[in-house]
Design an enzyme around this catalytic site. Structure first.
Site, PDB file in Angstrom:
ATOM      1  N   SER A  67       4.784 -10.615  17.895  1.00  0.00           N
ATOM      2  CA  SER A  67       5.786 -11.697  17.928  1.00  0.00           C
ATOM      3  C   SER A  67       5.281 -13.070  17.453  1.00  0.00           C
ATOM      4  CB  SER A  67       6.460 -11.780  19.306  1.00  0.00           C
ATOM      5  OG  SER A  67       5.497 -11.862  20.319  1.00  0.00           O
ATOM      6  N   GLU A  87      17.478  -0.099  -2.082  1.00  0.00           N
ATOM      7  CA  GLU A  87      16.310   0.215  -1.251  1.00  0.00           C
ATOM      8  C   GLU A  87      15.960  -0.966  -0.355  1.00  0.00           C
ATOM      9  OE1 GLU A  87      13.129   1.423  -3.854  1.00  0.00           O
ATOM     10  OE2 GLU A  87      14.028   3.386  -4.222  1.00  0.00           O
ATOM     11  N   MET A  89      17.741  -3.299   0.990  1.00  0.00           N
ATOM     12  CA  MET A  89      18.598  -3.599   2.137  1.00  0.00           C
ATOM     13  C   MET A  89      18.518  -2.563   3.257  1.00  0.00           C
ATOM     14  SD  MET A  89      21.723  -5.553   0.372  1.00  0.00           S
ATOM     15  CE  MET A  89      21.386  -7.039  -0.573  1.00  0.00           C
ATOM     16  N   ARG A 189       6.187 -11.311   9.855  1.00  0.00           N
ATOM     17  CA  ARG A 189       6.119  -9.973  10.454  1.00  0.00           C
ATOM     18  C   ARG A 189       7.013  -8.998   9.690  1.00  0.00           C
ATOM     19  NH1 ARG A 189       7.471  -8.200  16.704  1.00  0.00           N
ATOM     20  NH2 ARG A 189       6.198  -6.313  16.683  1.00  0.00           N
ATOM     21  N   HIS A 193       5.900  -5.697   7.308  1.00  0.00           N
ATOM     22  CA  HIS A 193       6.449  -4.337   7.448  1.00  0.00           C
ATOM     23  C   HIS A 193       6.964  -3.842   6.089  1.00  0.00           C
ATOM     24  CE1 HIS A 193       8.060  -0.888   9.506  1.00  0.00           C
ATOM     25  NE2 HIS A 193       9.260  -1.111   9.001  1.00  0.00           N
ATOM     26  N   ARG A 198       6.444  -0.827   0.894  1.00  0.00           N
ATOM     27  CA  ARG A 198       6.928  -0.947  -0.490  1.00  0.00           C
ATOM     28  C   ARG A 198       5.866  -1.367  -1.490  1.00  0.00           C
ATOM     29  NH1 ARG A 198      11.631   1.972  -0.392  1.00  0.00           N
ATOM     30  NH2 ARG A 198      12.987   1.242   1.268  1.00  0.00           N
TER      31      ARG A 198
END
Ligand SMILES: Cc1cc2nc3c(=O)[nH]c(=O)nc-3n(C[C@H](O)[C@H](O)[C@H](O)COP(=O)(O)OP(=O)(O)OC[C@H]3O[C@@H](n4cnc5c(N)ncnc54)[C@H](O)[C@@H]3O)c2cc1C
Length: 244
Positions: A67, A87, A89, A189, A193, A198
């Site tokens: 966090s 991809e 979204m 963060r 991810h 990707r």
């Protein structure tokens, strides 16, 4: 590049990523993390001991205390083919999107065509694909067939518009190689991810096999983010590019 045929139709092999707005620094991570042990702190206090700051960010990343990496914001303007946005979204958490409308404006004839660096041939089985170079002949065929198809599709779109058909209906004939544009806002963060999934990277603990075109967008976002948050970026790489 402007092919023969409709003089307004253009072909692109690149994508555009522009950082249009940001409030993101390593100090934002420290500030959020240290509230748990020290309460509110001034920026000067936070930056007094760079080695300690680096160590804290690395610890947060390693132990996946995620966090503190959310208290920042980056807004990117992205131009890319629609298949990339499809991809993109899928990334729902920590992302906000606004995309140009095909209902309210006439879509412009800008389409994607791979350049010679794009590996064209897929080998292997699902989950274990490798992509290898295409031959000159395959590249020539891809360029020609895509261009013909785009010309035909855009002419059909124009025909429907000329008949008075609504843009939202006429756009059905356009392919996913059409360029679109959007603002995408994320935090470090959610970006990590995204990058873990990707991009392909030698430091990645968990390898991913993204489509090259979304990876091109990811690489450009990564370059902007690395400048804003160098300690966080270094810790991400040092810990196997797994989002905390
Ligand atoms: C190489 C590759 C191939 C892919 N192929 C396909 C494909 O063939 N077909 C396809 O449909 N998709 C495909 N995807 C998309 C993929 O399944 C994910 O939708 C996409 O990568 C977004 O990841 P995410 O859900 O972790 O991200 P986000 O939506 O940003 O979610 C982030 C995290 O929040 C949590 N979370 C979010 N929503 C939920 C929920 N509803 N329930 C529980 N936890 C949640 C999860 O921990 C998740 O990792 C592919 C992705 C990659 C990278």
């Amino acid at each position: 590049m402007t092919p023969a045929g409709d003089p307004n139709l253009s072909l692109r092999s690149d994508v555009t990523v522009e950082l249009v707005k940001s409030s993101a620094s390593d100090a934002d991570v420290l500030f959020a993390a240290r509230v748990s042990t020290l309460g509110e702190q001034s920026l000067e206090e936070l930056q007094k001991d760079p080695e300690r700051s680096k160590g804290l960010i690395n610890y947060l990343m390693r132990d996946r205390h995620g966090s503190p990496f959310e208290h920042n914001s980056m807004t990117f303007f992205i131009s890319a083919p629609i298949f990339v946005f499809r991809e993109f979204m899928r990334h729902r958490v920590g992302w906000s999107y606004n995309e140009e409308s095909g209902r309210y404006r006439e879509l412009q004839p800008v389409f994607y065509t791979p350049d010679r660096t794009r590996k064209l041939v897929q080998q292997g089985r699902p989950g274990k694909y490798v992509f290898v170079e295409g031959t000159s002949g395959q590249h020539a065929t891809v360029s020609r067939v895509l261009e013909e198809s785009y010309q035909q599709a855009y002419a059909a779109y124009q025909k429907l518009l000329a008949e008075g058909v609504a843009r939202e209906v006429a756009r059905s004939v356009l392919p996913v190689g059409l360029f679109s544009s959007m603002y995408a806002t994320c935090n470090a963060r959610s970006l990590m991810h995204f990058l873990g999934l990707r991009t392909q990277h030698e430091l990645a603990k968990v390898p991913s096999f993204p489509q090259r075109e979304i990876e091109m967008v990811g690489e450009r976002m990564e370059a902007e983010w690395a400048k804003l948050m160098p300690l966080t970026y270094a810790a991400f790489n040092a810990n196997g590019r797994v989002a905390p």
